[in-house]
Every structure is written in structure tokens, then in C-alpha cells.
Design an enzyme around this catalytic site. Structure first.
Site, PDB file in Angstrom:
ATOM      1  N   ASN A   1      11.936 -18.844 -49.520  1.00 39.88           N
ATOM      2  CA  ASN A   1      13.347 -19.268 -48.491  1.00 39.88           C
ATOM      3  C   ASN A   1      14.140 -18.965 -48.701  1.00 39.88           C
ATOM      4  OD1 ASN A   1      11.827 -21.640 -46.535  1.00 39.88           O
ATOM      5  ND2 ASN A   1      11.394 -21.670 -49.234  1.00 39.88           N
TER       6      ASN A   1
ATOM      7  N   HIS B   1      14.900 -14.036 -58.710  1.00 42.76           N
ATOM      8  CA  HIS B   1      15.508 -13.740 -58.013  1.00 42.76           C
ATOM      9  C   HIS B   1      16.742 -12.347 -58.389  1.00 42.76           C
ATOM     10  CE1 HIS B   1      13.098 -16.425 -55.808  1.00 42.76           C
ATOM     11  NE2 HIS B   1      13.817 -17.586 -56.032  1.00 42.76           N
TER      12      HIS B   1
ATOM     13  N   ALA C   1      17.417 -21.709 -53.939  1.00 44.01           N
ATOM     14  CA  ALA C   1      17.175 -21.173 -55.870  1.00 44.01           C
ATOM     15  C   ALA C   1      17.869 -19.745 -55.896  1.00 44.01           C
ATOM     16  CB  ALA C   1      15.084 -21.306 -55.860  1.00 44.01           C
TER      17      ALA C   1
HETATM   18  N1  LIG Z   1      15.773 -23.898 -49.813  1.00 46.22           N
HETATM   19  C1  LIG Z   1      15.023 -23.053 -50.901  1.00 46.22           C
HETATM   20  O1  LIG Z   1      15.690 -22.640 -51.763  1.00 46.22           O
HETATM   21  C2  LIG Z   1      14.073 -24.000 -51.029  1.00 46.22           C
HETATM   22  C3  LIG Z   1      13.028 -23.686 -52.283  1.00 46.22           C
HETATM   23  C4  LIG Z   1      12.015 -24.821 -52.973  1.00 46.22           C
HETATM   24  C5  LIG Z   1      11.586 -24.484 -51.530  1.00 46.22           C
HETATM   25  N2  LIG Z   1      12.044 -24.643 -50.613  1.00 46.22           N
HETATM   26  C6  LIG Z   1      10.915 -25.498 -49.688  1.00 46.22           C
HETATM   27  O2  LIG Z   1      11.387 -27.158 -49.307  1.00 46.22           O
HETATM   28  C7  LIG Z   1      10.258 -27.607 -48.567  1.00 46.22           C
HETATM   29  C8  LIG Z   1      10.174 -28.674 -49.863  1.00 46.22           C
HETATM   30  O3  LIG Z   1       9.300 -28.133 -50.650  1.00 46.22           O
HETATM   31  P1  LIG Z   1       8.893 -29.007 -52.611  1.00 46.22           P
HETATM   32  O4  LIG Z   1       8.542 -28.214 -53.419  1.00 46.22           O
HETATM   33  O5  LIG Z   1       9.431 -30.754 -52.069  1.00 46.22           O
HETATM   34  O6  LIG Z   1       6.985 -28.991 -51.068  1.00 46.22           O
HETATM   35  P2  LIG Z   1       5.792 -30.381 -51.805  1.00 46.22           P
HETATM   36  O7  LIG Z   1       4.612 -29.592 -51.138  1.00 46.22           O
HETATM   37  O8  LIG Z   1       6.376 -30.777 -53.606  1.00 46.22           O
HETATM   38  O9  LIG Z   1       6.494 -31.237 -50.680  1.00 46.22           O
HETATM   39  C9  LIG Z   1       6.178 -30.718 -49.742  1.00 46.22           C
HETATM   40  C10 LIG Z   1       6.241 -33.224 -49.014  1.00 46.22           C
HETATM   41  O10 LIG Z   1       6.444 -32.628 -47.155  1.00 46.22           O
HETATM   42  C11 LIG Z   1       5.008 -32.995 -47.230  1.00 46.22           C
HETATM   43  N3  LIG Z   1       4.793 -32.210 -45.456  1.00 46.22           N
HETATM   44  C12 LIG Z   1       4.886 -31.332 -45.269  1.00 46.22           C
HETATM   45  N4  LIG Z   1       5.257 -31.049 -43.907  1.00 46.22           N
HETATM   46  C13 LIG Z   1       4.852 -32.173 -43.557  1.00 46.22           C
HETATM   47  C14 LIG Z   1       4.851 -32.553 -41.974  1.00 46.22           C
HETATM   48  N5  LIG Z   1       4.682 -31.107 -40.960  1.00 46.22           N
HETATM   49  N6  LIG Z   1       5.367 -33.770 -41.754  1.00 46.22           N
HETATM   50  C15 LIG Z   1       5.713 -34.573 -42.687  1.00 46.22           C
HETATM   51  N7  LIG Z   1       5.230 -34.074 -44.123  1.00 46.22           N
HETATM   52  C16 LIG Z   1       5.122 -33.211 -43.596  1.00 46.22           C
HETATM   53  C17 LIG Z   1       3.774 -33.121 -47.492  1.00 46.22           C
HETATM   54  O11 LIG Z   1       2.952 -34.127 -47.823  1.00 46.22           O
HETATM   55  C18 LIG Z   1       4.536 -32.872 -49.167  1.00 46.22           C
HETATM   56  O12 LIG Z   1       4.563 -34.079 -49.519  1.00 46.22           O
HETATM   57  C19 LIG Z   1       9.100 -26.520 -48.501  1.00 46.22           C
HETATM   58  O13 LIG Z   1       8.713 -25.619 -47.182  1.00 46.22           O
HETATM   59  C20 LIG Z   1       9.453 -25.436 -49.426  1.00 46.22           C
HETATM   60  O14 LIG Z   1       8.636 -24.358 -49.417  1.00 46.22           O
HETATM   61  C21 LIG Z   1      13.177 -24.043 -50.271  1.00 46.22           C
END
Ligand SMILES: NC(=O)c1ccc[n+]([C@@H]2O[C@H](COP(=O)([O-])OP(=O)(O)OC[C@H]3O[C@@H](n4cnc5c(N)ncnc54)[C@H](O)[C@@H]3O)[C@@H](O)[C@H]2O)c1
Length: 272
Positions: free
Chosen positions: A192, A222, A125
């Protein structure tokens, strides 16, 4: 055509799957896994080409895949990343915060080397990671200031030890100031970007993070400020949140889609 598997069928995982299904990414989606069965089923129902739905991680990693996208949680990185690489799949990690934990980055890099695999960390992001990487050895100071609506910060572990009534905040207020290394643990779903910035630049110990809760903002802002012998850099992005998860910026989803598209397609690589 590369075969892709996705761990985590929430906001990011679903949009990536839909992009593959709509042929925006030149890949075949072969397997899905989520700890929450309803999330996988809901996503699978939306796809024209149905991937396999794995009942557990062991079954998932046995699928015939080239690249696995982790879009789940830091816990998923901790528990599954090694297994994914050891089963000879490349790995794209979204929950980059997990990589600031001691030794995990080196450990994953060495498993990847042993199995001749690659690990991809999308920019996410923010903007400017390319420039930060280029001046890495000249950096003196890097600060990330993240401003979000208090709603986007709800549920962070930070609030277990710091009594802050997010609903009572009436004007912009600094909630946290400290090292990126600590910020990713205290706000795992929010910063993140701090982890990506740390890994590209001076590390989680030296990268400073400030988090501001602003009830008037509708966007996730950000701002990166970096200084060093190269000069000075300032990047600012104002992101609309994902319609399905206010903690995740829409740009993070688009960055993940572009990163995977490029892994699957590009002959010409643009940028650093
Ligand atoms: N790199 C970046 O810039 C950035 C930006 C936003 C989010 N993220 C990260 O990416 C990840 C996903 O984000 P999102 O918005 O799709 O989240 P979300 O909450 O919409 O979806 C996450 C999904 O993963 C599943 N899950 C969580 N832990 C699990 C595990 N140990 N085993 C199996 N399934 C699991 C949950 O049940 C959920 O359906 C998060 O960790 C978030 O912090 C990263």
C-alpha cells in the site's frame, strides 16, 4: 465530537477502535462492519463503549457517521467507497493500493465533490510523503525498495504465477521488480505504501518497486529514493510488524490513528 464508523475489524481497525475507546482520539465510535462476524464480535467485546454492529454494508452506511475508516481490503474500497461517500460520510482509506486502478481515484474525487465530502489517505508505513508531494512536479525518478521476511509475503497473488518456494529462501533475494501499478495487484497486502508514494509523486506507472525477501530480517524495511531538479531524497524506515498481522507494519497502525486523531481534533495542521 465526530462520529466514526469502521469497516474491517482486523489489526488496523481494532487498534483504531481501541484508541477511540481509550479517548486517545476525540471521537465517538458509532458503527462497525466486517464480512467476518467473529472479527466484529471479538472487537466489540473488547470495547467499553459499545458501537452498533452492522449486519451488512447497506445497514452500515445508513448509520449516523461523520467519518468512515476503511481498514479491510482493496475489494472493500472497490465495493463500498462510492456508497460511503454517496451517503454523505468522509472516508479514510487504508487499502490505498485499490486507488491505482484506472479512473477510480477521479471517480471517487468527483463523488466526494458532489457530496461535499473529503477522502483521507494516511501516510501509512513510510515517511517522506510530505516532501515527495512538495517536489511532485520536479521528480524524475522514484523507487521504493521493500524488504520483508518471506513469512510476510506469503499468500500474495504473485506466487500463483511465479513459482517461488518462500520457505527455501536462505539469503536476501529480489522477488519482484516493476511498476507500482502492477506491484499493488500482485502484493495487495504488502505494498500500500507504493500506492501512497505513487499518488503523492509521479503515479503508479512511473514509480518503480523492488521487493526483497530476506529470511534474516525481523522488520519490514521501506526505502524510498527520489531524484529530480530539486536534488535527491532518501528515506528509510525499519518497521516492527503488527503483533496480530505480520504483513502490516506497526507504523501503519500508528499513522492511521494519528491521521484520524488529526481529522477529529486539530486546529493547527502540521506538515505539508
Ligand atoms: N496504507 C498502509 O500503509 C497500509 C499498511 C498496512 C495495511 N494496509 C491495508 O489496510 C487493510 C487492513 O489491514 P489489516 O492489517 O488491519 O488487515 P487484517 O487482515 O488484520 O484485517 C482486515 C479485516 O477486514 C475484513 N475485510 C476484508 N475485506 C472485507 C470486505 N470486503 N468487507 C468487509 N470486511 C472485510 C476482514 O474480515 C478482516 O477482519 C488491508 O487492505 C491492508 O493491506 C495499509
Amino acid at each position: 465530537m465526530k462520529k466514526v464508523g469502521i469497516i474491517g475489524c482486523g489489526s488496523i481497525g481494532s487498534e483504531i477502535a481501541i484508541a477511540i475507546d481509550a479517548r486517545k482520539i476525540n471521537a465517538k465510535l458509532v458503527a462497525l462492519f466486517d464480512a467476518y462476524q467473529d472479527a466484529v464480535n471479538t472487537l466489540a467485546n473488547r470495547l467499553k463503549t459499545k458501537p452498533d454492529v452492522a449486519g451488512n454494508i447497506e445497514e452500515f452506511v445508513r448509520s449516523n457517521m461523520d467519518v468512515v475508516v476503511e481498514a479491510a481490503s482493496q475489494g472493500a474500497v472497490r465495493n463500498y467507497a462510492r456508497m460511503v461517500l454517496q451517503n454523505n460520510h468522509d472516508l479514510m482509506i487504508m487499502s490505498i493500493g485499490a486507488l491505482l486502478e484506472k479512473n477510480i481515484c477521479d471517480e471517487l474525487a468527483s463523488i466526494a465533490e458532489k457530496h461535499d465530502r473529503r477522502i483521507y489517505l494516511p501516510t501509512g508505513a513510510i515517511a517522506g510523503i510530505d516532501a515527495i508531494r512538495s517536489v511532485k512536479h520536479l521528480l524524475k525518478e522514484v523507487t521504493l525498495t521493500t524488504t520483508k521476511n518471506p513469512r510476510g509475503l506469503e499468500g500474495a497473488p504473485f506466487f500463483k504465477t511465479h513459482k517461488v518456494d518462500l520457505k527455501a529462501i536462505k539469503k536476501a533475494r529480489v522477488i519482484y521488480e516493476g511498476r507500482a501499478e502492477d506491484a499493488v495487484k500482485l502484493f495487495p497486502a504488502n505494498v500500500n505504501v507504493a500506492a501512497a508514494l505513487s499518488l503523492a509523486g509521479v503515479g503508479g506507472n512511473k514509480t518503480k518497486v523492488r521487493i526483497i525477501a530476506d529470511p534474516k530480517t525481523k522488520v519490514n524495511i521501506h526505502e524510498i529514493h527520489a531524484k529530480g531538479r530539486f536534488g535527491e531524497m532518501h528515506f528509510q524506515v525499519k518497521n516492527v510488524p503488527s503483533p496480530t498481522n505480520p504483513k502490516t507494519s506497526y507504523l501503519a497502525i500508528l499513522s492511521a490513528i494519528e491521521c484520524l486523531r488529526s481529522i477529529c481534533d486539530d486546529r493547527i495542521s502540521i506538515g505539508t
